[in-house]
Design an enzyme around this catalytic site. Structure first.
Site, short mmCIF file in Angstrom:
data_model
loop_
_atom_site.label_atom_id
_atom_site.label_comp_id
_atom_site.label_asym_id
_atom_site.label_seq_id
_atom_site.Cartn_x
_atom_site.Cartn_y
_atom_site.Cartn_z
N LYS A 178 6.51 -1.09 -18.88
CA LYS A 178 5.92 -0.74 -20.17
C LYS A 178 4.98 0.45 -19.99
O LYS A 178 3.87 0.31 -19.47
CB LYS A 178 5.14 -1.91 -20.77
CG LYS A 178 4.81 -1.65 -22.26
CD LYS A 178 3.58 -2.34 -22.72
CE LYS A 178 2.31 -1.61 -22.37
NZ LYS A 178 2.14 -0.30 -23.07
N GLY A 229 -4.22 1.95 -14.31
CA GLY A 229 -5.07 2.22 -15.47
C GLY A 229 -6.52 1.94 -15.15
O GLY A 229 -6.96 2.03 -14.01
N SER A 230 -7.28 1.55 -16.17
CA SER A 230 -8.72 1.36 -16.02
C SER A 230 -9.02 0.05 -15.32
O SER A 230 -8.22 -0.91 -15.35
CB SER A 230 -9.39 1.38 -17.39
OG SER A 230 -9.06 0.20 -18.12
N GLU A 267 -11.28 -2.10 -16.23
CA GLU A 267 -11.48 -3.15 -17.22
C GLU A 267 -10.15 -3.79 -17.62
O GLU A 267 -10.01 -5.02 -17.63
CB GLU A 267 -12.18 -2.58 -18.46
CG GLU A 267 -13.62 -2.14 -18.22
CD GLU A 267 -13.73 -0.84 -17.44
OE1 GLU A 267 -12.72 -0.10 -17.34
OE2 GLU A 267 -14.83 -0.56 -16.91
N GLY A 311 -7.37 -3.59 -15.92
CA GLY A 311 -6.78 -4.17 -14.71
C GLY A 311 -7.28 -5.57 -14.45
O GLY A 311 -6.51 -6.46 -14.05
N CYS A 356 -6.82 9.74 -11.74
CA CYS A 356 -7.60 8.67 -11.13
C CYS A 356 -8.30 9.15 -9.86
O CYS A 356 -9.36 8.62 -9.49
CB CYS A 356 -6.72 7.47 -10.83
SG CYS A 356 -5.27 7.84 -9.83
N GLU A 411 -16.46 6.56 -14.50
CA GLU A 411 -15.36 7.51 -14.65
C GLU A 411 -15.37 8.13 -16.04
O GLU A 411 -15.47 7.43 -17.05
CB GLU A 411 -14.04 6.77 -14.42
CG GLU A 411 -12.82 7.67 -14.37
CD GLU A 411 -11.57 6.89 -13.99
OE1 GLU A 411 -10.79 7.40 -13.16
OE2 GLU A 411 -11.37 5.78 -14.51
#
Length: 512
Positions: free
Chosen positions: A193, A247-248, A250, A252, A303, A404
């Protein structure tokens, strides 16, 4: 494609590319077909002008179920082939990616807002990924273990089954290839996805995978949908055997928790606040160029971006002055221009977050050395352009120095000596990457060993290759998503015991 919107040039070109690459349909790619979604409408926006490109329906749980059913059959058919045949098929995927390279690069440029010079390079790297793992397909084998008994004990690396992968908007096709290639090399099926903001090139890559000879339908499915709905359904599905998320931190944490409730492992590649350390004895010209590449490449939407620049106090003022002057000259503009090195931010939400973080930093005392906001020449474009920005006099405990930004914003901090540089570099919960610039080889290796980061460069920045393991320490995640090491995440080890003694001892039981 919606006919209720005013069709911009970019939207018209996206429509033409979807016609060329996906048969003119928009939805999820499952078992050779585009399946329309069942949920709410999602709209893709051109980052370069803020205008709508197209709309599609969120896939939803019923489409996830179709993907899982297809994946079960696709994975069985894939593993019925020899390992050598799977390797040849993966090389054919690479060939198809190269054959469609320019169309893929253009579609990525239009939908993600990345400069065409970058997207061409990233598509080429996707082909390299499949070629690299094609070579591993027939080299995954177990070992014989010399156990202290009369048994032959050997191990078998076996695929997990169906792997769910969730990829971000900052490098859609690159991260899709980065995840799919090792997963199918190890014999798994993939249900991927991509971000609902940038699903197009992932859909095309899924189709190209199954266009390759001997790749069964259902082996690679691509879900076009949102994370809280479609992504959550895929993670929670009982057939899911591994969840991979990029991804982030949070998001994750939430995904890893959901996978754990399903008793499923996860691989997380999360954010970073990487330290780029410049000592006074460095080659200053090279370090200046390296510092720009570390943070401004990809408009800082990386990242591994070197978003914290730590500079030896002896050269700090001069280095910041020269860096600000150089940053102001970087070609900045429309992603379709081959000369552009910095394009727009991918989406309005991220654009506004960057602006808010920079404003908060300056109000807290940071000095704006260059940049900040949208350049005057691009304000009328409607796009999400944010100028290369350098903040000096940043306090060590400032938010901009610890969290970040994910944009072209550099926080510069001075350090006193080697010990102070290492302590400052490690003063973060993240640990994805870092770098040091020095002509002292002893210092270079000392610092490389002392900084907590999964990837570290000496006198360089941002060089990565599919053959080298990549992943983070601490809040930057766990697991490795490339190199030989990635294959261990996609396999499970079975131990087989064979009794070889002519008259083995019977420690328990009787002959009836």
């Amino acid at each position: 494609m919606p006919d209720t919107m005013t069709m911009s040039h970019a939207a018209a070109r996206v429509e033409a590319l979807i016609g060329q690459l996906l048969g003119g349909k928009m939805g999820s790619y499952i078992a050779g077909e585009i399946i329309p979604g069942t949920g709410a409408a999602l709209t893709l926006t051109n980052p370069a002008d803020g205008k709508a490109l197209l709309s599609f329906a969120d896939a939803g749980a019923s489409v996830v179920e179709q993907a899982m059913q297809a994946a079960r059959g696709g994975q069985r058919a894939w593993m019925a082939q020899t390992a050598a045949a799977r390797g040849r098929a993966m090389n054919e995927i690479a060939r198809l990616v190269r054959a469609h390279a320019e169309a893929l690069a253009e579609l990525e440029m239009l939908s993600a807002g990345k400069p065409i010079r970058d997207t061409r390079g990233e598509v080429a790297k996707v082909a390299e990924m499949f070629e690299y793992y094609a070579g591993w397909a027939d080299k995954l084998h177990g070992e014989v273990i010399p156990v202290p008994s009369s048994h032959l004990n050997y191990t078998r690396p076996e695929p997990l089954g169906i792997v769910v992968q969730i990829t971000p908007w900052n490098a859609p096709i690159f991260t899709a290839g980065w995840q799919i290639a090792p997963a199918i090399c190890a014999g798994n099926a993939v249900v991927l996805k991509p971000s609902e903001l940038t699903p197009l090139t992932s859909l095309v890559l899924g189709k190209l995978c199954e266009m390759a000879e001997d790749v069964p339908n259902g082996l690679v499915s691509i879900l076009a949908g949102a994370g809280p709905t479609t992504g959550a359904a895929a993670v929670a599905h009982p057939d899911t055997r591994l969840v991979v998320f990029v991804g982030s931190a949070e998001a994750g944490a939430q995904i890893a928790a959901a996978a754990a409730r399903n008793i499923v492992p996860s691989v997380l590649e999360l954010g970073g606040k990487s330290a780029n350390i410049v000592f006074a004895d460095a080659d200053i010209e090279r370090a200046l160029i390296g510092a720009q590449a570390a943070i401004f490449g990809g408009a800082g939407q990386s990242c591994v971006a070197g978003s914290r620049l730590l500079v030896d106090r002896r050269i700090h003022a001069q280095f910041v002055e020269r860096l600000a002057a150089a940053a102001a000259k970087i070609p900045f503009g429309l992603p379709s221009d081959p000369a552009t090195q910095i394009g727009p931010i991918n989406n309005r939400r991220q654009f506004e977050k960057i602006g808010a973080m920079v404003e908060a930093a300056t109000q807290s005392g940071a000095l704006l050395a260059t940049g900040g906001g949208c350049p005057n020449a691009l304000q009328s474009s409607g796009g999400y352009f944010y100028a290369p920005t350098i903040l000096a006099d940043v306090a060590r405990d400032a938010l901009i120095a610890r969290e970040e930004v994910f944009g072209p914003v550099l926080a510069v901090l001075p350090f006193e000596d080697e010990a102070d540089a290492v302590a400052l570099a490690n003063d973060t919960p993240y640990g994805l990457a870092g770098a040091v610039w020095t002509q002292d080889p002893g210092r270079a290796h000392r610092v490389a060993g002392a900084v907590r980061a999964g990837t570290f460069w000496i006198n360089g920045y941002k060089t990565i290759n599919v053959a080298s393991p990549f992943g983070g320490f601490g809040r930057s995640g766990f697991g490795r998503s490339s190199g030989r090491e990635a294959l261990s995440a996609y396999t499970q080890i079975k131990s087989v015991w064979v009794e070889t003694a002519a008259n083995p001892a019977a420690p328990f039981g009787y002959v009836g």
